[in-house]
Design a protein around this motif. Structure first.
Motif, PDB file in Angstrom:
ATOM      1  N   ASP A  58      -5.017  -1.219  -9.047  1.00 54.22           N
ATOM      2  CA  ASP A  58      -4.889  -1.605  -7.507  1.00 54.22           C
ATOM      3  C   ASP A  58      -5.030  -2.917  -7.761  1.00 54.22           C
ATOM      4  O   ASP A  58      -4.301  -3.934  -6.816  1.00 54.22           O
ATOM      5  CB  ASP A  58      -6.070  -1.035  -6.775  1.00 54.22           C
ATOM      6  CG  ASP A  58      -5.920  -1.121  -5.368  1.00 54.22           C
ATOM      7  OD1 ASP A  58      -4.867  -1.147  -4.558  1.00 54.22           O
ATOM      8  OD2 ASP A  58      -6.856  -1.531  -4.763  1.00 54.22           O
ATOM      9  N   ASN A  59      -5.776  -3.584  -8.705  1.00 55.90           N
ATOM     10  CA  ASN A  59      -5.905  -5.103  -8.636  1.00 55.90           C
ATOM     11  C   ASN A  59      -4.641  -5.880  -9.000  1.00 55.90           C
ATOM     12  O   ASN A  59      -4.414  -6.661  -8.570  1.00 55.90           O
ATOM     13  CB  ASN A  59      -6.907  -5.292  -9.763  1.00 55.90           C
ATOM     14  CG  ASN A  59      -8.450  -4.782  -9.444  1.00 55.90           C
ATOM     15  OD1 ASN A  59      -8.774  -5.148  -8.367  1.00 55.90           O
ATOM     16  ND2 ASN A  59      -9.126  -5.056 -10.578  1.00 55.90           N
ATOM     17  N   GLU A 100       0.796  -0.976   0.017  1.00 56.95           N
ATOM     18  CA  GLU A 100       0.126   0.006   0.065  1.00 56.95           C
ATOM     19  C   GLU A 100       0.960   1.250   0.128  1.00 56.95           C
ATOM     20  O   GLU A 100       1.998   1.248   0.514  1.00 56.95           O
ATOM     21  CB  GLU A 100      -0.718  -0.010   1.349  1.00 56.95           C
ATOM     22  CG  GLU A 100      -2.185  -1.004   1.208  1.00 56.95           C
ATOM     23  CD  GLU A 100      -2.897  -0.956   1.995  1.00 56.95           C
ATOM     24  OE1 GLU A 100      -2.809  -0.131   3.129  1.00 56.95           O
ATOM     25  OE2 GLU A 100      -3.922  -1.796   2.397  1.00 56.95           O
ATOM     26  N   HIS A 140      -6.866   6.808  -7.823  1.00 53.02           N
ATOM     27  CA  HIS A 140      -7.561   6.857  -6.587  1.00 53.02           C
ATOM     28  C   HIS A 140      -8.407   5.565  -6.636  1.00 53.02           C
ATOM     29  O   HIS A 140      -9.216   5.648  -7.241  1.00 53.02           O
ATOM     30  CB  HIS A 140      -8.371   8.018  -5.733  1.00 53.02           C
ATOM     31  CG  HIS A 140      -8.737   8.067  -4.441  1.00 53.02           C
ATOM     32  ND1 HIS A 140      -7.798   8.250  -3.424  1.00 53.02           N
ATOM     33  CD2 HIS A 140      -9.925   7.667  -3.794  1.00 53.02           C
ATOM     34  CE1 HIS A 140      -8.279   8.250  -2.328  1.00 53.02           C
ATOM     35  NE2 HIS A 140      -9.546   8.080  -2.516  1.00 53.02           N
ATOM     36  N   ALA A 141      -8.179   4.429  -5.616  1.00 57.42           N
ATOM     37  CA  ALA A 141      -8.908   3.342  -5.542  1.00 57.42           C
ATOM     38  C   ALA A 141      -8.879   2.753  -4.322  1.00 57.42           C
ATOM     39  O   ALA A 141      -7.676   2.585  -3.642  1.00 57.42           O
ATOM     40  CB  ALA A 141      -8.183   2.319  -6.508  1.00 57.42           C
ATOM     41  N   ARG A 142     -10.109   2.404  -3.677  1.00 55.06           N
ATOM     42  CA  ARG A 142     -10.225   1.685  -2.279  1.00 55.06           C
ATOM     43  C   ARG A 142      -9.729   2.410  -1.275  1.00 55.06           C
ATOM     44  O   ARG A 142      -8.853   1.950  -0.371  1.00 55.06           O
ATOM     45  CB  ARG A 142      -9.494   0.078  -2.368  1.00 55.06           C
ATOM     46  CG  ARG A 142     -10.517  -0.639  -3.528  1.00 55.06           C
ATOM     47  CD  ARG A 142      -9.617  -2.045  -3.448  1.00 55.06           C
ATOM     48  NE  ARG A 142     -10.403  -2.973  -4.589  1.00 55.06           N
ATOM     49  CZ  ARG A 142      -9.790  -3.310  -5.523  1.00 55.06           C
ATOM     50  NH1 ARG A 142      -8.951  -2.873  -5.979  1.00 55.06           N
ATOM     51  NH2 ARG A 142     -10.558  -4.014  -6.283  1.00 55.06           N
ATOM     52  N   GLY A 143      -9.875   3.769  -1.291  1.00 55.71           N
ATOM     53  CA  GLY A 143      -9.301   4.586  -0.387  1.00 55.71           C
ATOM     54  C   GLY A 143      -7.878   4.877  -0.392  1.00 55.71           C
ATOM     55  O   GLY A 143      -7.201   5.439   0.521  1.00 55.71           O
ATOM     56  N   LEU A 144      -7.079   4.542  -1.312  1.00 56.99           N
ATOM     57  CA  LEU A 144      -5.775   4.553  -1.497  1.00 56.99           C
ATOM     58  C   LEU A 144      -5.303   5.695  -2.749  1.00 56.99           C
ATOM     59  O   LEU A 144      -5.751   5.401  -3.807  1.00 56.99           O
ATOM     60  CB  LEU A 144      -5.054   3.379  -1.517  1.00 56.99           C
ATOM     61  CG  LEU A 144      -5.054   2.432  -0.386  1.00 56.99           C
ATOM     62  CD1 LEU A 144      -4.526   1.036  -0.945  1.00 56.99           C
ATOM     63  CD2 LEU A 144      -4.742   2.813   0.705  1.00 56.99           C
ATOM     64  N   LEU A 162      -8.447   1.305 -10.411  1.00 62.00           N
ATOM     65  CA  LEU A 162      -8.906   0.051 -10.031  1.00 62.00           C
ATOM     66  C   LEU A 162      -8.212  -0.984 -10.602  1.00 62.00           C
ATOM     67  O   LEU A 162      -7.809  -2.012  -9.901  1.00 62.00           O
ATOM     68  CB  LEU A 162     -10.415   0.223 -10.392  1.00 62.00           C
ATOM     69  CG  LEU A 162     -11.251  -1.208  -9.730  1.00 62.00           C
ATOM     70  CD1 LEU A 162     -11.183  -1.067  -8.256  1.00 62.00           C
ATOM     71  CD2 LEU A 162     -12.560  -1.081 -10.244  1.00 62.00           C
ATOM     72  N   ARG A 212      -2.582  -5.493  -5.708  1.00 61.28           N
ATOM     73  CA  ARG A 212      -2.938  -6.786  -4.882  1.00 61.28           C
ATOM     74  C   ARG A 212      -2.524  -8.227  -5.226  1.00 61.28           C
ATOM     75  O   ARG A 212      -2.256  -8.962  -4.592  1.00 61.28           O
ATOM     76  CB  ARG A 212      -4.313  -6.831  -4.635  1.00 61.28           C
ATOM     77  CG  ARG A 212      -4.869  -5.356  -4.266  1.00 61.28           C
ATOM     78  CD  ARG A 212      -6.249  -5.105  -4.002  1.00 61.28           C
ATOM     79  NE  ARG A 212      -7.110  -5.933  -2.941  1.00 61.28           N
ATOM     80  CZ  ARG A 212      -8.414  -6.106  -2.499  1.00 61.28           C
ATOM     81  NH1 ARG A 212      -9.068  -5.294  -3.486  1.00 61.28           N
ATOM     82  NH2 ARG A 212      -8.734  -6.773  -1.819  1.00 61.28           N
ATOM     83  N   SER A 216     -10.283   6.768 -12.484  1.00 55.61           N
ATOM     84  CA  SER A 216     -11.042   5.770 -11.521  1.00 55.61           C
ATOM     85  C   SER A 216     -10.879   4.471 -12.107  1.00 55.61           C
ATOM     86  O   SER A 216     -10.368   3.547 -11.170  1.00 55.61           O
ATOM     87  CB  SER A 216     -12.411   6.218 -11.328  1.00 55.61           C
ATOM     88  OG  SER A 216     -12.970   5.616 -10.517  1.00 55.61           O
TER      89      SER A 216
END
Length: 811
Positions: free
Chosen positions: A429-430, A305, A389-393, A426, A433, A422
């Motif tokens: 971020d995928n 993160e 910005h994704a999932r609050g990060l 996402l 992760r 956006s």
């Protein structure tokens, strides 16, 4: 769209009513006609009527053709007309010209009402084809709902249009209306001035921007892109103006929709962070900007993160587009971004807002001239920056630049960039992760595997491992080299069914179990039997539906450097390959048992002799089953055997050999893990071992001590005389009292002194603490105190108790 093509189409379509045609006279001069050539033919096929246009087309006067058969005017009658008694309704023929040439014409016929005579209409074929193509192009253009097409006469009155009713007004634009009936007065006057100029000068207008408002909704302004050209008749006289109106606002909205769709299709197809960032940058250029860059927090590349407070100092460039663009010298992929000074606009960015700057405002915000030189591309005049910005990060930022003569970014385009950012965030971020989870899985697998190389008295080993999919997948392949007592070495290669974290965990459990059982010094067949039992228990513990996918294969071998013999057993695993010191290679013939998931069937141990310097290769099937190649195991095994024979040279490091073999045999990412374990064997010299047969007499205990003393003295191990005599006394005494003949005492010298006593009893010795009043029971306790380690192993109808003492290095 090519304006000349549109102009030709409209010119042809506008003159359809007059149907003017071109013909060539004797001098080759071009004539213009206002009507088609026509002739009248009677029921006998003779010409009875001949128009002036027919005379212009063929050069023959009426008195020259009337009364003659019409066939005489045809130069080359087609086969389908030679036997016909009547003139067909339509067709194509070559007509004679008075000057001696022929003319390709297309004709149509119609019977005169109340008469047997036939009216024949003719025109040059090339003219008919031109008009048909022009009419088809006109129909195609008129069907376009994104382009409003209008034909205006010389008074600029609308003659024809494809405009549909406005959804707010509902009234169609009828022929006979003027622009002032649709647009506000001032806007209509401005447009008519442009059209009138085109009508008067003949100079077309292409993509001219006009701001207009509809009469019924004057408050809303529309941006129109106008293209117009003059229409002319066959004589070149102006007949009106054709105008193409494109609503730029609607076009821009459609472009934005297309771009958003392209982002959805192209971004997110990869689970690699850098690849996803590059896809995001590529989709923005040139559809949205001239240049684009994606910068991410350094931690995002590693799957972690990002910091709660991002700045240039903890961000690095992930993607640039286009790759061929000349970027500032400092911008390179992976390079850190210089930190920015605190600024209100920068704080807005941290809160998720997309920012639009002119070049001047951006330079003012950055402040530092060196940072400006680092970031700003040449000829740039406008920049847009959007946070990812994704999932609050906040993962990073997209920066898009417009340069040269392109239009500056507008505020309404910021909404589109926010949507793109956006979706892109996402996807990134995928990928982040996935990177984190994959790294954790790979780390787990690597922690479960042993060191890549080992060096023991029995052999030196080197291993090479290539995960499936070039590292994209993790699996359950493993290898092991386990040092055993008496200088022996166990070699293991195994493969658990499946992929993913559960498979790696199962692999770790099996490897731990094998190490434990190897320490008990079980024979290879017995060890595999117990491992098969364990796999059955693991399958029973698996979730419902997964019982059948828990299983695997394993090869277990034990090499003794004293006897130079190797015991091998296989549980459904491919056989090892042996490379002898002379360079010859062969597949070891073994009797493989069933895979580990199958119980109730025996395993068989195969014994082979290994010369010192031989290389024994253990591997998993991913090395001999290659994607896009013949999946025949035998062919893959032959390829491996040949490669081992060519690569395993005494003068080449074993780990280098393993890496080279794996690279040569897997030209692309394998569909399964590929594992290779190489062991180059060694031998304990004969002078470092000594054997003594133990007589079945307790008096042999003192003789064993004497023999041991002589042997240790010859080896220069006087410092171990006392402890070794005690160990030999206890072991030989137990062998005589509780064992069965024959019995043997063996000493082995290496970096440790090994003392072994073998007898034919299968009784398991047990260490216990003797009571004060006990007369015996202290033998193994004494051995445990004197030796570095001790143990017992069982063979077929025999057992061996051994001990090891460390040999001190001289000096």
């Amino acid at each position: 769209m090519d304006i000349e093509n549109v102009k030709n189409a409209y010119s042809a379509g506008a003159s359809q009513g007059s149907t003017g045609v071109f013909g060539y006279g004797p001098s080759g001069r071009l004539y213009a006609f206002d009507c088609l050539a026509a002739a009248v033919v009677d029921n006998r096929g003779a010409v009875v009527g001949w128009t002036g246009t027919a005379e212009d087309l063929t050069g023959f006067r009426a008195e020259e053709v009337c009364g003659r058969p019409v066939r005489e005017l045809v130069a080359d009658l087609p086969d389908d007309l030679r036997g016909a008694t009547e003139i067909p309704e339509s067709g194509r023929v070559r007509m004679r010209h008075q000057c001696g040439v022929t003319i390709d014409v297309t004709f149509r016929t119609t019977r005169v009402e109340g008469s047997a005579e036939v009216l024949v209409l003719m025109a040059p074929t090339h003219h008919v084809a031109d008009r048909e193509q022009g009419a088809a192009l006109l129909r195609a253009l008129s069907a376009q709902n994104r382009i409003t097409i209008a034909l205006h006469d010389t008074d600029l009155t609308t003659v024809q249009t494809n405009a549909t009713p406005d959804p707010l007004d509902g009234r169609p634009v009828q022929p006979g209306t003027r622009l002032s009936d649709v647009l506000c007065a001032d806007d209509a006057e401005n447009l008519e001035a442009v059209l009138r100029q085109v009508l008067e000068t003949g100079v077309p207008v292409v993509r001219r921007t006009q701001q207009v408002s509809w009469r019924h909704n004057s408050a809303r302004r529309h941006t129109l892109s106008l293209s117009a050209f003059r229409l002319e008749d066959a004589r070149g006289r102006p007949t009106g103006v054709a105008a193409l109106y494109i609503d730029s606002d609607d076009l821009r909205a459609r472009r934005h929709l297309d771009l958003a769709r392209e982002v959805a299709e192209r971004v997110g197809g990869s689970l690699d962070v850098a690849r996803t960032a590059q896809d995001l940058a590529d989709v923005l250029v040139p559809a949205f900007g001239d240049l684009a860059a994606v910068d991410l927090a350094h931690s995002v590349f590693d799957g972690e993160e990002p910091s709660k407070r991002l700045n240039g100092g903890n961000m690095g460039n992930a993607a640039l587009a286009p790759a061929s663009a000349v970027w500032p010298a400092g911008i390179k992929r992976g390079q850190p971004i210089p930190p920015f000074t605190d600024h209100p606009l920068l704080r807005s960015f941290r809160h998720g807002e997309t920012l639009v700057f002119s070049l001047h405002d951006f330079i003012a915000m950055v402040g530092d001239p060196q940072v400006v030189e680092y970031l700003v591309p040449k000829d740039a005049h406008s920049v847009m920056v959007a946070p990812l910005h994704a999932r609050g990060l906040t993962l990073g930022a997209i920066t898009a630049w417009r340069c040269g003569r392109s239009d500056p970014f507008t505020e309404d385009e910021a909404d589109l960039m926010t949507q793109i950012a956006s979706r892109g965030a996402l996807a990134i971020d995928n990928a982040r992760r996935y990177t984190r989870e994959h790294r954790a899985a790979v780390a787990l697998q690597q922690l479960l595997l042993p060191p890549a190389t080992t060096d023991t008295p029995a052999a030196e080993t080197a291993s090479a491992y290539l995960p499936a999919g070039g590292g994209a997948e993790i699996s359950g392949d493993w290898y092991d080299a386990i040092a055993l007592p008496s200088l022996r070495l166990a070699l293991v290669a195994g493969d658990v069914v499946g992929h993913g974290m559960p498979t790696s965990v199962t692999m770790g459990r099996l490897r731990a179990a094998i190490q434990t059982l190897a320490d008990l010094e079980l024979e290879p067949d017995e060890l595999l039997t117990r491992i098969a039992d364990l796999v059955q228990r693991l399958a029973a513990e698996a979730p419902p539906g997964d019982h059948d996918i828990v299983g695997g294969t394993c090869l277990y071998a034990v090499y003794d450097p004293v006897t130079q013999r190797c015991a091998i057993a296989s549980a459904g695993h491919p056989p090892p390959v042996l490379v002898r010191p002379d360079g010859t290679a062969e597949v070891v013939g073994i009797s493989p048992g069933p895979p580990l998931a199958v119980c109730g069937m025996p395993y068989e141990t195969t014994m082979i002799d290994l010369e010192p310097g031989s290389v024994l290769a253990l591997y998993t099937d991913g090395l001999v089953e290659q994607r896009d190649r013949d999946r025949d195991i035998d062919q893959g095994l032959r390829r491996l055997t040949d490669a081992l024979a060519a690569s395993c040279r005494p003068d080449r490091a074993l780990d280098e050999t393993g890496r080279a073999l794996l690279a040569d045999l897997t030209h692309q990412a394998p569909r399964d893990d590929a594992t290779l374990l190489l062991a180059r064997t060694r031998a304990v010299p004969a002078e470092n071992t000594a054997h003594w047969e133990i007589p079945a007499d307790l008096a042999a205990v003192s003789k064993a001590r004497e023999w041991t003393t002589r042997q240790l003295t010859a080896w220069g191990l006087e410092d171990l005389l006392f402890t070794t005599e005690l160990i030999v006394s206890e072991l030989v005494t137990n062998a005589i009292r509780y064992g069965h003949a024959p019995a043997e005492l063996r000493l082995i010298r290496h970096d440790v002194l090994v003392c072994e006593v073998t007898d034919s009893s299968s009784t398991q010795p047990r260490l216990r603490r003797a009571r004060t009043t006990d007369e015996g029971g202290r033998g193994l306790f004494i051995i445990a105190q004197l030796a570095a380690r001790w143990g017992c192993r069982h063979g077929q109808n025999r057992k061996t108790i051994w001990s090891e003492q460390l040999i001190k290095c001289p000096g």
